[in-house]
Enzyme design. Structure first.
Site, mmCIF file in Angstrom:
data_model
loop_
_atom_site.group_PDB
_atom_site.id
_atom_site.type_symbol
_atom_site.label_atom_id
_atom_site.label_comp_id
_atom_site.label_asym_id
_atom_site.label_seq_id
_atom_site.Cartn_x
_atom_site.Cartn_y
_atom_site.Cartn_z
ATOM 1 N N ARG A 55 0.847 -1.198 0.000
ATOM 2 C CA ARG A 55 0.000 0.000 0.000
ATOM 3 C C ARG A 55 0.876 1.238 0.000
ATOM 4 O O ARG A 55 1.042 1.912 1.010
ATOM 5 C CB ARG A 55 -0.930 -0.017 1.198
ATOM 6 C CG ARG A 55 -2.161 -0.799 0.833
ATOM 7 C CD ARG A 55 -3.302 -0.579 1.730
ATOM 8 N NE ARG A 55 -4.512 -0.958 1.015
ATOM 9 C CZ ARG A 55 -5.664 -1.133 1.591
ATOM 10 N NH1 ARG A 55 -5.790 -0.951 2.872
ATOM 11 N NH2 ARG A 55 -6.710 -1.483 0.883
ATOM 12 N N GLN A 102 -1.205 2.662 -5.832
ATOM 13 C CA GLN A 102 -2.640 2.920 -5.582
ATOM 14 C C GLN A 102 -3.522 2.459 -6.740
ATOM 15 O O GLN A 102 -4.588 1.891 -6.530
ATOM 16 C CB GLN A 102 -2.864 4.406 -5.328
ATOM 17 C CG GLN A 102 -2.803 4.729 -3.847
ATOM 18 C CD GLN A 102 -3.084 6.181 -3.561
ATOM 19 O OE1 GLN A 102 -2.697 7.056 -4.312
ATOM 20 N NE2 GLN A 102 -3.739 6.435 -2.456
ATOM 21 N N ASP A 105 -4.267 -1.348 -6.624
ATOM 22 C CA ASP A 105 -4.759 -1.895 -5.358
ATOM 23 C C ASP A 105 -6.130 -2.560 -5.567
ATOM 24 O O ASP A 105 -7.175 -1.907 -5.509
ATOM 25 C CB ASP A 105 -4.847 -0.752 -4.342
ATOM 26 C CG ASP A 105 -5.146 -1.238 -2.943
ATOM 27 O OD1 ASP A 105 -5.659 -2.367 -2.797
ATOM 28 O OD2 ASP A 105 -4.875 -0.494 -1.999
ATOM 29 N N SER A 112 -8.753 -2.314 -2.684
ATOM 30 C CA SER A 112 -9.489 -1.047 -2.617
ATOM 31 C C SER A 112 -10.539 -0.972 -3.705
ATOM 32 O O SER A 112 -11.691 -0.608 -3.445
ATOM 33 C CB SER A 112 -8.533 0.146 -2.761
ATOM 34 O OG SER A 112 -7.756 0.279 -1.621
ATOM 35 N N TYR A 115 -3.381 0.609 9.182
ATOM 36 C CA TYR A 115 -4.372 -0.392 9.562
ATOM 37 C C TYR A 115 -4.692 -0.295 11.055
ATOM 38 O O TYR A 115 -4.007 0.372 11.811
ATOM 39 C CB TYR A 115 -3.848 -1.800 9.268
ATOM 40 C CG TYR A 115 -3.822 -2.133 7.800
ATOM 41 C CD1 TYR A 115 -4.998 -2.352 7.108
ATOM 42 C CD2 TYR A 115 -2.620 -2.225 7.116
ATOM 43 C CE1 TYR A 115 -4.985 -2.658 5.766
ATOM 44 C CE2 TYR A 115 -2.588 -2.531 5.763
ATOM 45 C CZ TYR A 115 -3.774 -2.748 5.095
ATOM 46 O OH TYR A 115 -3.760 -3.057 3.762
HETATM 47 P P1 NAD Z 1 -9.496 -2.960 6.461
HETATM 48 O O1 NAD Z 1 -10.300 -3.637 5.407
HETATM 49 O O2 NAD Z 1 -8.232 -3.571 6.906
HETATM 50 O O3 NAD Z 1 -10.418 -2.741 7.764
HETATM 51 C C1 NAD Z 1 -11.671 -2.080 7.672
HETATM 52 C C2 NAD Z 1 -11.812 -1.100 8.802
HETATM 53 O O4 NAD Z 1 -12.099 -1.797 10.021
HETATM 54 C C3 NAD Z 1 -10.573 -0.244 9.105
HETATM 55 O O5 NAD Z 1 -10.906 1.116 8.976
HETATM 56 C C4 NAD Z 1 -10.226 -0.618 10.545
HETATM 57 O O6 NAD Z 1 -9.670 0.472 11.262
HETATM 58 C C5 NAD Z 1 -11.581 -1.028 11.080
HETATM 59 N N1 NAD Z 1 -11.542 -1.785 12.345
HETATM 60 C C6 NAD Z 1 -10.677 -2.758 12.730
HETATM 61 N N2 NAD Z 1 -10.981 -3.206 13.963
HETATM 62 C C7 NAD Z 1 -12.069 -2.512 14.392
HETATM 63 C C8 NAD Z 1 -12.837 -2.531 15.568
HETATM 64 N N3 NAD Z 1 -12.564 -3.341 16.583
HETATM 65 N N4 NAD Z 1 -13.887 -1.672 15.664
HETATM 66 C C9 NAD Z 1 -14.182 -0.841 14.634
HETATM 67 N N5 NAD Z 1 -13.487 -0.795 13.486
HETATM 68 C C10 NAD Z 1 -12.435 -1.604 13.369
HETATM 69 O O7 NAD Z 1 -9.227 -1.458 6.001
HETATM 70 P P2 NAD Z 1 -8.978 -0.901 4.552
HETATM 71 O O8 NAD Z 1 -10.262 -0.648 3.874
HETATM 72 O O9 NAD Z 1 -8.013 -1.777 3.889
HETATM 73 O O10 NAD Z 1 -8.313 0.509 4.864
HETATM 74 C C11 NAD Z 1 -7.301 0.673 5.861
HETATM 75 C C12 NAD Z 1 -6.600 2.017 5.649
HETATM 76 O O11 NAD Z 1 -5.746 1.967 4.498
HETATM 77 C C13 NAD Z 1 -7.541 3.169 5.410
HETATM 78 O O12 NAD Z 1 -7.068 4.291 6.105
HETATM 79 C C14 NAD Z 1 -7.447 3.420 3.937
HETATM 80 O O13 NAD Z 1 -7.776 4.733 3.591
HETATM 81 C C15 NAD Z 1 -5.994 3.096 3.697
HETATM 82 N N6 NAD Z 1 -5.676 2.777 2.277
HETATM 83 C C16 NAD Z 1 -4.498 3.208 1.744
HETATM 84 C C17 NAD Z 1 -4.173 2.904 0.423
HETATM 85 C C18 NAD Z 1 -2.890 3.356 -0.203
HETATM 86 O O14 NAD Z 1 -2.188 4.157 0.352
HETATM 87 N N7 NAD Z 1 -2.509 2.847 -1.351
HETATM 88 C C19 NAD Z 1 -5.057 2.160 -0.330
HETATM 89 C C20 NAD Z 1 -6.238 1.707 0.256
HETATM 90 C C21 NAD Z 1 -6.535 2.038 1.567
#
Ligand code: NAD
Length: 432
Positions: free
Chosen positions: A122, A127, A130, A133, A230
């Site tokens: 990531r 991006q 991904d 995403s 994460y």
């Molecule tokens: P994920 O699928 O790993 O998890 C989904 C969500 O569940 C997360 O927001 C996490 O904080 C939340 N979560 C975990 N435990 C929890 C709990 N006990 N109670 C409530 N919520 C809980 O997450 P994701 O969709 O992969 O995204 C994670 C981060 O990565 C985000 O900030 C996203 O914006 C970022 N991201 C970055 C890139 C990049 O830089 N290339 C690409 C995609 C996403």
């Protein structure tokens, strides 16, 4: 000339690895693309669409991949497909690297280079590649649409001469990519939306989408995000406080969409049976974490469970239910990934094995599993793990059912391999 092959997917997968739009771009870049006849039909792309885009159409999967330097799939294919490929060719798809040890090992032994798109680092540069995403975003959308279709009431407030229809209350748990899209979709449908997460960074994002953020905002919450962006596993004390807050909130909700995941851990159980019993009959829960065990105590992966009038949707592959968009975005992810590995002058495949994107995603090469975490999770059944990276960037996605427990159970698990210079963690900056 670089040859790209696209086979048909299995009966449960409506998506396809390349769309006519991406074929056009790859052909322009000098590739010869062969697509299995009928492979795009479930995403509404006909053979004619592919030939118009410059692809050739093959009668069988074996014909589509026989001469290919690169094969694009959505899911991990059958062994017979890898056997029909040239040795050393690249198989790129969502290969589900942490399950079915024997299957993956057999695939590796064909000598095909395996790339698991789920393991994409990531980093900013990746991006556009991904797949998690691009697909999660659609899953978040579809979860709300499915919930609203099953909900036997309206979502927006309606003031009519006959009386007022109240707005539905929708609660989103976990505000990553899927959660953010779920908030946006529920807001567009006119619901009153609240959301929770353990990462403080999302608080502003929730507010900017017109939803209300609720969470236990103590000291632990302030430290809950890893450097990779994460969530961390929370302490038992935090979980207790969180459960009390959620119990109080959930009983007044009509629709709950759960998306919470923690890297390398089972999905956290956020909704207990008692909480479900506190909800009004007719309420709907859509659990997007079903594939990783589910966020509720009553989720049945692949099924719609019902308990005291509350339905819990544990349906899998929601992106596959929006296959036209899902295939389109997925194919763009694959094209963005392969593009830097095409020698534009010679028009040949030129994978830079030292590139962090190749290193992050490759799981097998020359007949050997080369990703240590995959090898470890395979219970030491795969060879060559000692030279691989013990911490792939997307350890986050290791499922739980077939993970380390299975390795330990068969008693053959190897200790994680030592890191070597050629397999270091990607260093690019994270963006959100
Ligand atoms: P994920 O699928 O790993 O998890 C989904 C969500 O569940 C997360 O927001 C996490 O904080 C939340 N979560 C975990 N435990 C929890 C709990 N006990 N109670 C409530 N919520 C809980 O997450 P994701 O969709 O992969 O995204 C994670 C981060 O990565 C985000 O900030 C996203 O914006 C970022 N991201 C970055 C890139 C990049 O830089 N290339 C690409 C995609 C996403």
């Amino acid at each position: 000339m670089i040859a790209i092959g696209v086979p048909a997917e299995g009966k449960d997968e409506p998506r396809i690895g390349l769309t006519p739009e991406t074929v056009k771009k790859l052909v322009k870049a000098g590739a010869k693309v062969t697509v299995r006849s009928g492979a795009g039909l479930r995403s509404h792309f006909s053979d004619q669409d592919y030939t118009d885009a410059g692809a050739q159409v093959a009668k069988s999967d074996a014909d589509a991949v026989a001469d290919a330097d690169v094969v694009f799939t959505v899911r991990r294919p059958e062994l017979s497909l890898a056997k029909a490929m040239k040795k050393g060719a690249a198989l790129i798809g969502m290969l589900d690297p942490f399950s079915d040890a024997e299957g993956l090992d057999a695939l590796a032994k064909t000598g095909v280079a395996l790339f698991a798109m789920e393991l994409m680092p990531r980093i900013t540069r990746a991006q556009s590649m991904d797949v998690l995403s691009s697909q999660s975003n659609l899953a978040g959308y579809k979860a709300v649409v499915d919930a609203s279709a099953a909900f036997e009431r309206a979502l927006p407030m309606m003031m009519t001469a006959a009386g007022t229809v109240p707005a539905a209350r929708v609660f989103i748990m976990g505000v990553g990519v899927a959660g953010l899209q779920a908030i946006a979709t529920a807001r567009r449908l006119g619901a009153i939306v609240t959301a929770t997460d353990v990462r403080p960074a999302v608080k502003e994002q929730v507010a900017s989408l017109g939803a209300k953020f609720i969470a236990v905002e103590d000291e632990e919450f302030k430290q809950a995000e890893t450097a990779g962006g994460y969530a961390k596993e929370m302490s038992d004390e935090y979980k207790k406080k969180q459960a009390a807050l959620i119990a109080d909130h959930v009983k007044n909700q009509d629709i709950v969409i759960t998306t919470a995941l923690i890297p390398g851990r089972p999905a956290p159980k956020l909704i207990s049976k008692a909480m479900i019993e506190s909800m009004k009959p007719g309420s709907i829960i859509v659990d997007l974490a079903a594939e990783r065990g589910g966020n509720t105590e009553l989720t049945k992966p692949g099924e719609i469970a019902e308990h005291k009038g509350v339905r819990i949707f544990g349906l899998l592959n929601l992106p596959g239910q929006v296959p036209v968009n899902a295939s389109s975005l997925y194919a763009k992810n694959l094209q963005a990934f392969i593009d830097p590995f095409i020698d534009k002058e010679k028009k040949t495949l030129a994978i830079d094995w030292d590139d962090e994107l190749a290193k992050g995603t490759v799981i097998a090469r020359d007949g050997t599993i080369v990703n240590a975490m995959v090898a470890e999770r395979l219970g030491g059944k795969a060879g060559g793990a000692a030279k691989a990276d013990p911490k792939p960037a997307r350890a986050a996605r290791a499922p739980t059912k077939t993970g380390p427990a299975k390795s330990a159970a068969n008693g053959k698990a190897k200790a994680p391999a030592k890191r070597n210079g050629a397999q270091r963690q990607p260093k690019g900056g994270k963006t959100t």
